[in-house]
Design a protein around this motif. Structure first.
Motif, PDB file in Angstrom:
ATOM      1  N   THR A 190       0.973  -1.309   0.060  1.00  0.00           N
ATOM      2  CA  THR A 190      -0.132   0.003  -0.022  1.00  0.00           C
ATOM      3  C   THR A 190       0.717   1.338   0.075  1.00  0.00           C
ATOM      4  O   THR A 190       2.208   1.019   0.274  1.00  0.00           O
ATOM      5  CB  THR A 190      -0.911   0.139   1.267  1.00  0.00           C
ATOM      6  OG1 THR A 190      -0.069   0.122   2.477  1.00  0.00           O
ATOM      7  CG2 THR A 190      -1.603  -1.090   1.275  1.00  0.00           C
TER       8      THR A 190
ATOM      9  N   GLU B 177      -0.342  -4.439   3.648  1.00  0.00           N
ATOM     10  CA  GLU B 177      -1.593  -5.100   4.259  1.00  0.00           C
ATOM     11  C   GLU B 177      -1.693  -6.586   4.208  1.00  0.00           C
ATOM     12  O   GLU B 177      -1.529  -7.016   2.959  1.00  0.00           O
ATOM     13  CB  GLU B 177      -2.950  -4.599   3.597  1.00  0.00           C
ATOM     14  CG  GLU B 177      -4.201  -5.177   4.157  1.00  0.00           C
ATOM     15  CD  GLU B 177      -5.586  -4.752   3.438  1.00  0.00           C
ATOM     16  OE1 GLU B 177      -6.401  -5.409   3.485  1.00  0.00           O
ATOM     17  OE2 GLU B 177      -5.425  -3.494   2.661  1.00  0.00           O
TER      18      GLU B 177
ATOM     19  N   GLN C  75      -5.304 -10.029  12.715  1.00  0.00           N
ATOM     20  CA  GLN C  75      -4.502  -8.565  12.664  1.00  0.00           C
ATOM     21  C   GLN C  75      -3.599  -8.796  13.681  1.00  0.00           C
ATOM     22  O   GLN C  75      -3.413  -7.741  14.533  1.00  0.00           O
ATOM     23  CB  GLN C  75      -5.929  -7.517  13.383  1.00  0.00           C
ATOM     24  CG  GLN C  75      -7.087  -7.519  12.437  1.00  0.00           C
ATOM     25  CD  GLN C  75      -7.980  -6.549  12.875  1.00  0.00           C
ATOM     26  OE1 GLN C  75      -8.388  -6.343  13.938  1.00  0.00           O
ATOM     27  NE2 GLN C  75      -8.822  -5.979  11.961  1.00  0.00           N
TER      28      GLN C  75
ATOM     29  N   SER D 260      -0.305  -2.468   9.525  1.00  0.00           N
ATOM     30  CA  SER D 260      -0.872  -2.262   8.147  1.00  0.00           C
ATOM     31  C   SER D 260       0.152  -0.813   7.668  1.00  0.00           C
ATOM     32  O   SER D 260      -0.027  -0.398   6.427  1.00  0.00           O
ATOM     33  CB  SER D 260      -2.180  -1.962   7.856  1.00  0.00           C
ATOM     34  OG  SER D 260      -2.565  -0.762   8.554  1.00  0.00           O
TER      35      SER D 260
END
Length: 261
Positions: free
Chosen positions: A238, A243, A250, A254
């Motif tokens: 990204t 990500e 999780q 990120s």
């Protein structure tokens, strides 16, 4: 040619990667002494079908099963069979889903019951190698940064990195550019650009790195019969960093800024 994914393709990749991760989490409680690798295959196969997808490995270049199950000294591409998992084994379960024409790829090495300290080390080092490889990602960095970080850590742990197999781009095709080696030099290789999606999947041996193929022409084993373990995630680059598309728990940050903290 490295394919930069469109926003539509990225969203589709999120869906298929999440399904692959859910399948891997679903199978965890089934990985127990007494189950066969074929049973693991059948459970995953039905789960994937029930969620509107198909298993990417099935019939891919002639591979005969829906997942890969690699036990103990098997490095990768183990074919599910009547083999019974026993107390103390370790087994990598590698799952790839094809949902709406997009592939999501993830794997994990599981302990079967109580395992030895050597087996536990093999799993821990492989898991840490994946973590370190992911955290080496920086937008504007290079693919070589990932492999260099993985190999350096493996050496410190007196383990070896299998060199013949690597991570890969993924999307509409199961395997795309770039090749993501798990060794190499920082600052070398393809530039990491937003919209790239690829896997990182280091295969770590307790002994030497040398491998060989079994007569089935798929299953790869360590030449010295040492234990091998592997973990794998699919990652999107990204503008902010990365990500981890197959990280439904999780665990990973990120953004580059957060991962560097």
């Amino acid at each position: 040619m490295i394919r930069i994914k469109t926003p539509y393709e990225i969203e589709q990749m999120r869906h298929t990667c999440r399904l692959a991760a859910e399948a891997l989490r679903m199978i965890e409680p089934h990985v127990q002494p007494g189950i066969t690798t074929q049973q693991l295959n059948d459970i995953c196969h039905q789960f994937i079908l029930d969620h509107g997808a198909v298993p990417s490995p099935l019939n891919y270049r002639g591979f005969p099963k829906s997942i890969c199950t690699s036990v103990n000294q098997q490095v990768c591409h183990g074919i599910p069979s009547s083999r019974v998992l026993r107390e103390g084994d370790i087994v990598n379960v590698d799952i790839t889903t094809n949902l709406n024409g997009f592939h999501g790829d993830t794997s994990r090495t599981f302990a079967v019951g109580t395992i030895s300290s050597k087996a536990a080390k093999c799993i821990d080092v492989a898991r840490n190698c994946l973590d370190i490889g992911i955290r080496a990602i920086r937008t504007g960095g290079h693919v070589g940064d990932i492999g260099a970080a993985i190999a350096a850590y493996a050496r410190l742990q007196h383990c070896s990195v299998v060199r013949e197999y690597c991570g890969h781009g993924i999307g509409r095709d199961f395997h795309e550019d770039p090749a993501v080696m798990h060794f190499g030099e920082a600052g070398q290789g393809a530039l990491l650009r937003p919209g790239m999606i690829f896997t990182i999947e280091p295969m770590i041996n307790l002994g030497k790195a040398a491998i060989r193929h079994l007569p089935d022409k798929w299953t790869v084993v360590t030449q010295d019969h040492s234990l091998s373990a592997q973990f794998e995630h699919t990652i999107l680059i990204t503008a902010e960093g990365y990500e981890v598309l197959t990280d439904i728990d999780q665990v990973y940050s990120s953004s580059s800024q957060e991962s560097a903290a």
